[in-house]
Design a protein around this motif. Structure first.
Motif, PDB file in Angstrom:
ATOM      1  N   PRO A 190       0.861  -1.235   0.033  1.00  0.00           N
ATOM      2  CA  PRO A 190       0.062  -0.011  -0.142  1.00  0.00           C
ATOM      3  C   PRO A 190       0.754   1.180  -0.158  1.00  0.00           C
ATOM      4  O   PRO A 190       0.383   2.359  -0.010  1.00  0.00           O
ATOM      5  N   GLY A 191       2.174   1.186   0.090  1.00  0.00           N
ATOM      6  CA  GLY A 191       2.962   2.228   0.213  1.00  0.00           C
ATOM      7  C   GLY A 191       3.031   2.958   1.569  1.00  0.00           C
ATOM      8  O   GLY A 191       2.515   2.653   2.559  1.00  0.00           O
ATOM      9  N   PRO A 192       3.847   3.915   1.780  1.00  0.00           N
ATOM     10  CA  PRO A 192       4.073   4.630   2.911  1.00  0.00           C
ATOM     11  C   PRO A 192       3.157   5.516   3.170  1.00  0.00           C
ATOM     12  O   PRO A 192       2.199   5.982   2.385  1.00  0.00           O
ATOM     13  N   PRO A 193       2.891   5.665   4.768  1.00  0.00           N
ATOM     14  CA  PRO A 193       1.628   6.582   5.128  1.00  0.00           C
ATOM     15  C   PRO A 193       2.209   7.985   5.039  1.00  0.00           C
ATOM     16  O   PRO A 193       3.382   8.256   4.909  1.00  0.00           O
ATOM     17  N   PRO A 194       1.074   9.018   5.062  1.00  0.00           N
ATOM     18  CA  PRO A 194       1.396  10.148   5.257  1.00  0.00           C
ATOM     19  C   PRO A 194       1.975  10.715   6.662  1.00  0.00           C
ATOM     20  O   PRO A 194       1.774   9.971   7.565  1.00  0.00           O
ATOM     21  N   ALA A 195       2.802  11.833   6.646  1.00  0.00           N
ATOM     22  CA  ALA A 195       3.130  12.194   7.876  1.00  0.00           C
ATOM     23  C   ALA A 195       2.174  12.717   8.880  1.00  0.00           C
ATOM     24  O   ALA A 195       1.199  13.298   8.106  1.00  0.00           O
ATOM     25  N   GLY A 196       2.211  12.667  10.180  1.00  0.00           N
ATOM     26  CA  GLY A 196       1.015  13.190  10.827  1.00  0.00           C
ATOM     27  C   GLY A 196       1.087  14.837  10.900  1.00  0.00           C
ATOM     28  O   GLY A 196       2.144  15.200  10.634  1.00  0.00           O
ATOM     29  N   GLN A 197      -0.185  15.513  11.050  1.00  0.00           N
ATOM     30  CA  GLN A 197      -0.058  16.702  11.141  1.00  0.00           C
ATOM     31  C   GLN A 197      -0.516  17.181  12.161  1.00  0.00           C
ATOM     32  O   GLN A 197      -1.559  16.843  12.899  1.00  0.00           O
ATOM     33  N   VAL A 198       0.481  17.746  13.192  1.00  0.00           N
ATOM     34  CA  VAL A 198       0.130  18.356  14.668  1.00  0.00           C
ATOM     35  C   VAL A 198      -0.706  19.616  14.560  1.00  0.00           C
ATOM     36  O   VAL A 198      -0.240  20.671  14.148  1.00  0.00           O
ATOM     37  N   PRO A 199      -1.779  19.317  14.955  1.00  0.00           N
ATOM     38  CA  PRO A 199      -2.642  20.755  15.154  1.00  0.00           C
ATOM     39  C   PRO A 199      -2.093  21.640  16.190  1.00  0.00           C
ATOM     40  O   PRO A 199      -1.597  21.179  17.191  1.00  0.00           O
ATOM     41  N   VAL A 200      -2.302  23.122  15.884  1.00  0.00           N
ATOM     42  CA  VAL A 200      -1.766  23.907  17.049  1.00  0.00           C
ATOM     43  C   VAL A 200      -2.314  23.885  18.197  1.00  0.00           C
ATOM     44  O   VAL A 200      -1.779  24.054  19.267  1.00  0.00           O
ATOM     45  N   THR A 201      -3.792  23.678  18.196  1.00  0.00           N
ATOM     46  CA  THR A 201      -4.703  23.644  19.510  1.00  0.00           C
ATOM     47  C   THR A 201      -4.681  21.969  19.917  1.00  0.00           C
ATOM     48  O   THR A 201      -5.057  21.191  19.096  1.00  0.00           O
ATOM     49  N   ILE A 202      -4.414  21.838  21.084  1.00  0.00           N
ATOM     50  CA  ILE A 202      -4.762  20.503  21.376  1.00  0.00           C
ATOM     51  C   ILE A 202      -6.236  20.084  21.428  1.00  0.00           C
ATOM     52  O   ILE A 202      -7.005  20.657  21.762  1.00  0.00           O
ATOM     53  N   GLU A 203      -6.344  18.855  20.990  1.00  0.00           N
ATOM     54  CA  GLU A 203      -7.649  18.195  20.669  1.00  0.00           C
ATOM     55  C   GLU A 203      -8.121  17.436  22.085  1.00  0.00           C
ATOM     56  O   GLU A 203      -7.045  17.064  22.611  1.00  0.00           O
ATOM     57  N   SER A 204      -9.395  17.312  22.039  1.00  0.00           N
ATOM     58  CA  SER A 204      -9.926  16.496  23.144  1.00  0.00           C
ATOM     59  C   SER A 204      -9.342  15.276  23.205  1.00  0.00           C
ATOM     60  O   SER A 204      -9.286  14.586  24.409  1.00  0.00           O
ATOM     61  N   ARG A 205      -9.445  14.563  22.083  1.00  0.00           N
ATOM     62  CA  ARG A 205      -8.872  13.378  22.077  1.00  0.00           C
ATOM     63  C   ARG A 205      -7.305  12.849  22.568  1.00  0.00           C
ATOM     64  O   ARG A 205      -7.005  11.920  22.834  1.00  0.00           O
ATOM     65  N   GLU A 206      -6.559  14.064  22.668  1.00  0.00           N
ATOM     66  CA  GLU A 206      -5.193  13.956  23.134  1.00  0.00           C
ATOM     67  C   GLU A 206      -5.307  13.983  24.671  1.00  0.00           C
ATOM     68  O   GLU A 206      -4.116  13.760  25.128  1.00  0.00           O
ATOM     69  N   MET A 207      -6.120  14.533  25.488  1.00  0.00           N
ATOM     70  CA  MET A 207      -6.135  14.987  26.832  1.00  0.00           C
ATOM     71  C   MET A 207      -5.780  13.520  27.639  1.00  0.00           C
ATOM     72  O   MET A 207      -5.035  13.790  28.595  1.00  0.00           O
ATOM     73  N   PRO A 208      -6.217  12.468  27.405  1.00  0.00           N
ATOM     74  CA  PRO A 208      -5.629  11.211  28.260  1.00  0.00           C
ATOM     75  C   PRO A 208      -4.023  11.103  28.325  1.00  0.00           C
ATOM     76  O   PRO A 208      -3.611  11.076  29.398  1.00  0.00           O
ATOM     77  N   TYR A 209      -3.506  11.055  27.174  1.00  0.00           N
ATOM     78  CA  TYR A 209      -2.002  10.923  27.182  1.00  0.00           C
ATOM     79  C   TYR A 209      -1.334  12.167  27.229  1.00  0.00           C
ATOM     80  O   TYR A 209      -0.299  12.226  28.057  1.00  0.00           O
ATOM     81  N   ILE A 210      -1.758  13.311  27.194  1.00  0.00           N
ATOM     82  CA  ILE A 210      -1.165  14.770  27.921  1.00  0.00           C
ATOM     83  C   ILE A 210      -1.462  14.722  29.141  1.00  0.00           C
ATOM     84  O   ILE A 210      -0.305  15.375  29.775  1.00  0.00           O
ATOM     85  N   GLY A 211      -2.546  14.321  29.649  1.00  0.00           N
ATOM     86  CA  GLY A 211      -2.859  14.552  31.109  1.00  0.00           C
ATOM     87  C   GLY A 211      -1.784  13.570  31.881  1.00  0.00           C
ATOM     88  O   GLY A 211      -1.009  14.012  32.856  1.00  0.00           O
TER      89      GLY A 211
END
Length: 336
Positions: A190-211
């Protein structure tokens, strides 16, 4: 010898009738215009093979039909006329609405005359009427003759014959969403994946690992970091968190890309190997929670997983998967 990619056109030509229908079904399922896709096979298909529905109303709304024909030669005119006549007859009988798109999927192509009819919709309609007795009347229902009476003829006349087209092998293989079907059938890379794009503002789904990370920074500094903004005064931790976010979104992009390519089992295998590869390092005693997180990151970077996706799962992806584990409650940085 230099590497030569597989000739997928030849592999598709080698599929039998049922395999071609299943292959086209997998292809159609990835087309964003369809809400759902259904394969009709055998007796009772009423001229349908692979149907892509645009709405939840399914056959009562807009839909497309993919008529799959795997012959040893180009698709003949009579076959094409018969398939169109059959579908429109059953639509006339109220089994379903008329399709808004009709695609002949014939890997060896369609003959010159059928190609001409497809390119000239009114000519296709007139030819269907002129040859109804030859191609349709006795070939839609076994042992029954279906005349082209006034009602049926009017119904057929109202259909937009310009929605008929023939899909070539080149067009199939050029479709951006064909990769899942090629992988499912032929193990295509399937080829290589795209690089992740980090949003400037922290998203709600990030809160568990960021916490968890904020708590680990707080433990190291003997203070409380209530949120991301409060971390700005500590440059090293701020930089550390930015790095972890890059890893999280690399893993997120990786997962989304290969999941869209129907590689769920390979994703599960990779995640299992990453978890087993880091869990013992996670469980041993560490100076503090941040030391535990960093040790796990180092271990994840050094892993050499197996499987089809291993060559595309670089250190940031493997490290980001660990943050996914934290998000899912599989691991925590604080000692329990």
């Amino acid at each position: 010898m230099p590497y030569r990619p597989p000739r997928y056109d030849r592999l598709i030509l080698a599929l039998d009738d049922d395999e071609l229908e299943t292959f086209v079904t997998e292809w159609a399922k990835k087309k964003p215009e369809y809400l759902s896709v259904q394969l009709f096979r055998g007796t009772g298909d009423m001229g349908r093979d692979v149907v892509g529905f645009h709405t939840k109303e399914r056959h009562e709304g807009s839909w497309h039909n993919y008529q799959c024909k795997q012959y040893g030669k180009t698709l003949q005119t009579g076959v094409g006329l018969n398939e169109i006549g059959k579908l429109l007859y059953y639509s006339f009988k109220g089994e379903f609405t008329r399709p808004t798109g009709y695609f002949f999927v014939a890997p060896r192509g369609v003959n010159r005359n059928l190609k001409k009819l497809i390119a000239n919709p009114s000519l296709f309609r007139d030819e269907l009427f002129a040859t109804w007795d030859e191609h349709c009347a006795k070939k839609i229902i076994n042992k029954k003759t279906i005349p082209l009476d006034a009602g049926l003829k009017t119904f057929i006349s109202e259909w937009d014959f310009s929605c008929i087209s023939a899909v070539s092998l080149d067009e199939i293989l050029a479709d951006p969403v064909i990769k899942p079907a090629l992988y499912a059938y032929f193990g295509a890379d399937p080829g290589p994946p795209p690089a992740g794009q980090v949003p400037v503002t922290i998203e709600s789904r990030e809160m568990p690992y960021i916490g968890e990370l904020l708590a680990a920074y707080g433990e190291r500094e003997a203070t409380v970091f209530a949120d991301y903004a409060s971390l700005k005064a500590h440059a090293s931790h701020d930089e550390h968190l930015m790095l972890q976010r890059e890893r999280f979104f690399d893993a997120d992009a990786f997962t989304r890309f290969y999941r869209d390519n129907t590689m769920d089992e390979e994703i599960r295998l990779l995640r299992r190997e990453v978890r087993h590869g880091v869990i013992d390092v996670h469980r041993i005693d560490h100076q503090d929670s941040l030391a535990r997180a960093n040790a796990v990151m180092i271990q994840a970077a050094n892993l050499q997983p197996s499987g089809a996706l291993a060559k595309y799962a670089g250190p940031p992806v493997r490290q980001g998967i660990c943050h996914q584990f934290v998000n899912e409650g599989e691991i925590k940085w604080q000692k329990s």
